[in-house]
Write a protein that holds these residues in place. Structure first.
Motif, PDB file in Angstrom:
ATOM      1  N   ASP A  59       0.812  -1.221   0.000  1.00 44.54           N
ATOM      2  CA  ASP A  59       0.000   0.000   0.000  1.00 44.54           C
ATOM      3  C   ASP A  59       0.843   1.267   0.000  1.00 44.54           C
ATOM      4  OD1 ASP A  59       1.025  -0.341   2.530  1.00 44.54           O
ATOM      5  OD2 ASP A  59      -0.814   0.192   3.595  1.00 44.54           O
ATOM      6  N   THR A  60       2.079   1.196  -0.470  1.00 44.45           N
ATOM      7  CA  THR A  60       2.974   2.354  -0.427  1.00 44.45           C
ATOM      8  C   THR A  60       2.381   3.572  -1.134  1.00 44.45           C
ATOM      9  OG1 THR A  60       5.030   1.117  -0.126  1.00 44.45           O
ATOM     10  CG2 THR A  60       5.198   3.237  -1.237  1.00 44.45           C
ATOM     11  N   ALA A  61       1.769   3.393  -2.298  1.00 41.24           N
ATOM     12  CA  ALA A  61       1.185   4.529  -3.023  1.00 41.24           C
ATOM     13  C   ALA A  61       0.049   5.156  -2.229  1.00 41.24           C
ATOM     14  CB  ALA A  61       0.702   4.081  -4.396  1.00 41.24           C
ATOM     15  N   GLU A  62      -0.769   4.305  -1.581  1.00 38.40           N
ATOM     16  CA  GLU A  62      -1.877   4.821  -0.774  1.00 38.40           C
ATOM     17  C   GLU A  62      -1.355   5.570   0.454  1.00 38.40           C
ATOM     18  OE1 GLU A  62      -3.365   1.537  -3.271  1.00 38.40           O
ATOM     19  OE2 GLU A  62      -1.643   1.764  -1.948  1.00 38.40           O
ATOM     20  N   VAL A  63      -0.321   5.019   1.066  1.00 37.65           N
ATOM     21  CA  VAL A  63       0.285   5.687   2.223  1.00 37.65           C
ATOM     22  C   VAL A  63       0.848   7.043   1.806  1.00 37.65           C
ATOM     23  CG1 VAL A  63       2.260   5.603   3.809  1.00 37.65           C
ATOM     24  CG2 VAL A  63       0.810   3.586   3.518  1.00 37.65           C
ATOM     25  N   LEU A  64       1.528   7.088   0.680  1.00 37.61           N
ATOM     26  CA  LEU A  64       2.113   8.334   0.193  1.00 37.61           C
ATOM     27  C   LEU A  64       1.052   9.413   0.026  1.00 37.61           C
ATOM     28  CD1 LEU A  64       4.520   9.947  -0.899  1.00 37.61           C
ATOM     29  CD2 LEU A  64       4.123   8.880  -3.130  1.00 37.61           C
ATOM     30  N   ALA A  65      -0.095   9.022  -0.472  1.00 40.85           N
ATOM     31  CA  ALA A  65      -1.187   9.985  -0.674  1.00 40.85           C
ATOM     32  C   ALA A  65      -1.706  10.551   0.642  1.00 40.85           C
ATOM     33  CB  ALA A  65      -2.323   9.317  -1.446  1.00 40.85           C
ATOM     34  N   ASN A  66      -1.474   9.841   1.743  1.00 40.19           N
ATOM     35  CA  ASN A  66      -1.960  10.270   3.053  1.00 40.19           C
ATOM     36  C   ASN A  66      -0.939  11.082   3.845  1.00 40.19           C
ATOM     37  OD1 ASN A  66      -4.423   8.972   2.703  1.00 40.19           O
ATOM     38  ND2 ASN A  66      -3.749   7.090   3.691  1.00 40.19           N
ATOM     39  N   LEU A  76      11.565  12.344   1.307  1.00 39.66           N
ATOM     40  CA  LEU A  76      11.092  10.968   1.235  1.00 39.66           C
ATOM     41  C   LEU A  76      12.003  10.110   0.366  1.00 39.66           C
ATOM     42  CD1 LEU A  76       7.229  11.400   0.795  1.00 39.66           C
ATOM     43  CD2 LEU A  76       8.498  10.981   2.908  1.00 39.66           C
ATOM     44  N   LEU A  77      12.241   8.887   0.835  1.00 36.95           N
ATOM     45  CA  LEU A  77      13.010   7.894   0.092  1.00 36.95           C
ATOM     46  C   LEU A  77      12.165   6.640  -0.071  1.00 36.95           C
ATOM     47  CD1 LEU A  77      16.702   6.867   0.590  1.00 36.95           C
ATOM     48  CD2 LEU A  77      14.950   5.103   0.566  1.00 36.95           C
ATOM     49  N   ALA A  78      12.119   6.112  -1.275  1.00 35.54           N
ATOM     50  CA  ALA A  78      11.413   4.863  -1.547  1.00 35.54           C
ATOM     51  C   ALA A  78      12.385   3.852  -2.130  1.00 35.54           C
ATOM     52  CB  ALA A  78      10.259   5.084  -2.524  1.00 35.54           C
ATOM     53  N   ILE A  79      12.252   2.605  -1.691  1.00 31.83           N
ATOM     54  CA  ILE A  79      13.109   1.532  -2.184  1.00 31.83           C
ATOM     55  C   ILE A  79      12.513   0.931  -3.454  1.00 31.83           C
ATOM     56  CG2 ILE A  79      14.033  -0.766  -1.679  1.00 31.83           C
ATOM     57  CD1 ILE A  79      15.417   1.425  -0.134  1.00 31.83           C
ATOM     58  N   VAL A  80      13.384   0.649  -4.419  1.00 33.04           N
ATOM     59  CA  VAL A  80      12.986  -0.028  -5.654  1.00 33.04           C
ATOM     60  C   VAL A  80      13.951  -1.188  -5.881  1.00 33.04           C
ATOM     61  CG1 VAL A  80      11.963   2.023  -6.702  1.00 33.04           C
ATOM     62  CG2 VAL A  80      14.400   1.549  -7.048  1.00 33.04           C
ATOM     63  N   ALA A  81      13.473  -2.205  -6.573  1.00 32.10           N
ATOM     64  CA  ALA A  81      14.316  -3.391  -6.783  1.00 32.10           C
ATOM     65  C   ALA A  81      14.499  -3.744  -8.252  1.00 32.10           C
ATOM     66  CB  ALA A  81      13.735  -4.593  -6.036  1.00 32.10           C
ATOM     67  N   ASN A  82      13.737  -3.090  -9.117  1.00 31.41           N
ATOM     68  CA  ASN A  82      13.849  -3.355 -10.552  1.00 31.41           C
ATOM     69  C   ASN A  82      13.342  -2.135 -11.324  1.00 31.41           C
ATOM     70  OD1 ASN A  82      10.985  -3.532 -10.476  1.00 31.41           O
ATOM     71  ND2 ASN A  82      11.118  -5.708 -10.003  1.00 31.41           N
ATOM     72  N   LEU A  83      13.425  -2.198 -12.636  1.00 34.07           N
ATOM     73  CA  LEU A  83      13.059  -1.053 -13.465  1.00 34.07           C
ATOM     74  C   LEU A  83      11.579  -0.711 -13.328  1.00 34.07           C
ATOM     75  CD1 LEU A  83      14.070   1.062 -15.431  1.00 34.07           C
ATOM     76  CD2 LEU A  83      13.631  -0.552 -17.302  1.00 34.07           C
ATOM     77  N   LYS A  91       7.151   8.617 -10.820  1.00 31.72           N
ATOM     78  CA  LYS A  91       5.915   9.329 -11.128  1.00 31.72           C
ATOM     79  C   LYS A  91       5.448  10.198  -9.963  1.00 31.72           C
ATOM     80  CE  LYS A  91       4.269   5.660 -14.230  1.00 31.72           C
ATOM     81  NZ  LYS A  91       3.230   4.597 -14.415  1.00 31.72           N
ATOM     82  N   HIS A  92       5.984   9.930  -8.788  1.00 32.50           N
ATOM     83  CA  HIS A  92       5.541  10.648  -7.587  1.00 32.50           C
ATOM     84  C   HIS A  92       6.500  11.795  -7.284  1.00 32.50           C
ATOM     85  CE1 HIS A  92       2.535   7.562  -6.640  1.00 32.50           C
ATOM     86  NE2 HIS A  92       3.448   6.672  -6.985  1.00 32.50           N
ATOM     87  N   VAL A 132      17.886  11.503 -13.143  1.00 30.42           N
ATOM     88  CA  VAL A 132      18.322  12.781 -13.696  1.00 30.42           C
ATOM     89  C   VAL A 132      17.176  13.464 -14.437  1.00 30.42           C
ATOM     90  CG1 VAL A 132      19.826  13.868 -15.408  1.00 30.42           C
ATOM     91  CG2 VAL A 132      20.753  12.140 -13.860  1.00 30.42           C
ATOM     92  N   LYS A 133      16.438  12.689 -15.205  1.00 34.05           N
ATOM     93  CA  LYS A 133      15.340  13.248 -16.000  1.00 34.05           C
ATOM     94  C   LYS A 133      14.195  13.737 -15.124  1.00 34.05           C
ATOM     95  CE  LYS A 133      16.206  10.366 -20.082  1.00 34.05           C
ATOM     96  NZ  LYS A 133      15.678   9.272 -20.938  1.00 34.05           N
ATOM     97  N   HIS A 134      14.027  13.120 -13.959  1.00 34.23           N
ATOM     98  CA  HIS A 134      12.875  13.442 -13.107  1.00 34.23           C
ATOM     99  C   HIS A 134      13.277  14.152 -11.815  1.00 34.23           C
ATOM    100  CE1 HIS A 134       9.847  11.205 -15.479  1.00 34.23           C
ATOM    101  NE2 HIS A 134      10.888  10.466 -15.835  1.00 34.23           N
ATOM    102  N   ASN A 135      14.472  14.720 -11.792  1.00 36.15           N
ATOM    103  CA  ASN A 135      14.921  15.547 -10.674  1.00 36.15           C
ATOM    104  C   ASN A 135      14.906  14.808  -9.338  1.00 36.15           C
ATOM    105  OD1 ASN A 135      15.937  17.966  -9.625  1.00 36.15           O
ATOM    106  ND2 ASN A 135      13.889  18.665  -9.034  1.00 36.15           N
ATOM    107  N   LYS A 136      15.413  13.581  -9.362  1.00 39.32           N
ATOM    108  CA  LYS A 136      15.530  12.790  -8.136  1.00 39.32           C
ATOM    109  C   LYS A 136      16.976  12.320  -7.984  1.00 39.32           C
ATOM    110  CE  LYS A 136      10.748  11.220  -8.514  1.00 39.32           C
ATOM    111  NZ  LYS A 136      10.239  12.347  -7.706  1.00 39.32           N
ATOM    112  N   LYS A 137      17.286  11.823  -6.795  1.00 41.43           N
ATOM    113  CA  LYS A 137      18.623  11.297  -6.559  1.00 41.43           C
ATOM    114  C   LYS A 137      18.544   9.824  -6.196  1.00 41.43           C
ATOM    115  CE  LYS A 137      21.850  14.968  -5.492  1.00 41.43           C
ATOM    116  NZ  LYS A 137      22.930  15.384  -4.572  1.00 41.43           N
ATOM    117  N   ALA A 138      19.566   9.094  -6.608  1.00 45.34           N
ATOM    118  CA  ALA A 138      19.646   7.671  -6.294  1.00 45.34           C
ATOM    119  C   ALA A 138      20.505   7.466  -5.054  1.00 45.34           C
ATOM    120  CB  ALA A 138      20.239   6.904  -7.471  1.00 45.34           C
TER     121      ALA A 138
END
Length: 286
Positions: A59-66, A76-83, A91-92, A132-138
């Protein structure tokens, strides 16, 4: 050392991901909103990974909206594991950092992300390009950074080699991760000063796991090694469910705060909100 030199990263995502009973979205959001008011540099709040792999964070997307981000400077930092996770996270606009677990153990990389080190490096490159394209850092977590319990070869030279590869690809923040809690003060003092010196233009942090009895000595070692980015979790909850069934918990944030205060560091945290979060944690972590 001024307050701005220290970056405390609070990790409720890491704390919650291994819980067997699903924490209701509203309760997660309430807990995270309290932590956002404390004044941490970064909040590792959720992950965009397979719900089958980590059902607790589906429910990460739902939590983010709250989340109420109007009255906080915490990023905010979110973990990702694949493309796929990367493409979802970017997108957020509210998310500043994408965290990617890159293991120097072939065995654990397969176990954690179902991909090889070579494949994961490609994913990391694609993530960097999209950031880089979406103004975020890894933020790349160099996991198994203090040893390897799976029989894969491990030494400091391997740690430095992969850090060098990642920095060459454009990674600006590396967090050396002790995924299974096998770091020691001796290893911390051996590895971190070398990395900090070798990659002086890269932000080097630590993400340690530990038993309660060993937390303080690891915090102390990291501090004296010169680390300024420290991951931790309230009460030391959590661990990596992909690494072991009996989780070795995170470093406890309250112990990090206590230690740094004892050294005269100005952390500028709202301790009233922190204490409220400590109380509410009893409902989250049952």
């Amino acid at each position: 050392m001024s307050q701005t030199e220290f970056k405390l990263v609070e990790c409720p995502r890491d704390a919650m991901q291994g819980l067997h009973d699903f924490v209701p979205t509203a309760l997660k959001s309430q807990y995270l909103n309290l932590l956002l008011q404390v004044g941490f540099d970064t909040l590792d709040f959720g992950s965009f990974v397979s719900p089958k792999a980590i059902p607790q964070l589906a429910d990460t997307a739902e939590v983010l909206a709250n989340l109420d981000l109007d009255a906080t400077n915490t990023k905010l930092l979110a973990i990702v594991a694949n493309l796929r996770g990367v493409e979802t996270a970017i997108k957020h606009q509210e998310i500043s950092y994408l965290g990617f677990p890159f293991s120097i153990s072939e065995t654990f990389q397969q176990r954690n992300t179902n991909s090889s080190i070579k494949q994961s490096l490609v994913t990391a490159e694609e993530m960097l390009s999209l950031c880089v394209k979406h103004n975020k850092k890894a933020v790349v977590y160099l996991s198994m950074g203090f040893g390897n319990p799976y029989g894969d070869e491990w030494n400091y030279e391997i740690v430095e080699k992969w850090a060098d590869v990642l920095v060459d690809k454009g990674v600006e923040i590396i967090s050396l991760a002790d995924t299974v809690g096998i770091s020691t003060p001796e290893k911390i003092n051996e590895i971190l000063p070398k990395l900090l010196s070798r990659f002086s233009h890269t932000e080097i942090g630590i993400h340690l796991h530990s038993t309660p009895a060993e937390r303080f000595e690891k915090i102390e070692a990291a501090y004296h090694a010169g680390v300024k980015r420290i991951d931790s979790a309230l009460k030391g909850f959590g661990g990596c469910p992909m690494a072991a069934d009996d989780l070795t918990g995170n470093i406890a944030t309250e112990e990090v705060i206590s230690f740094l205060n004892s050294k005269g560091e100005n952390l500028n945290l709202n301790m009233d909100k922190w204490n409220e979060a400590m109380v509410l944690s009893g409902k989250v972590f049952r």
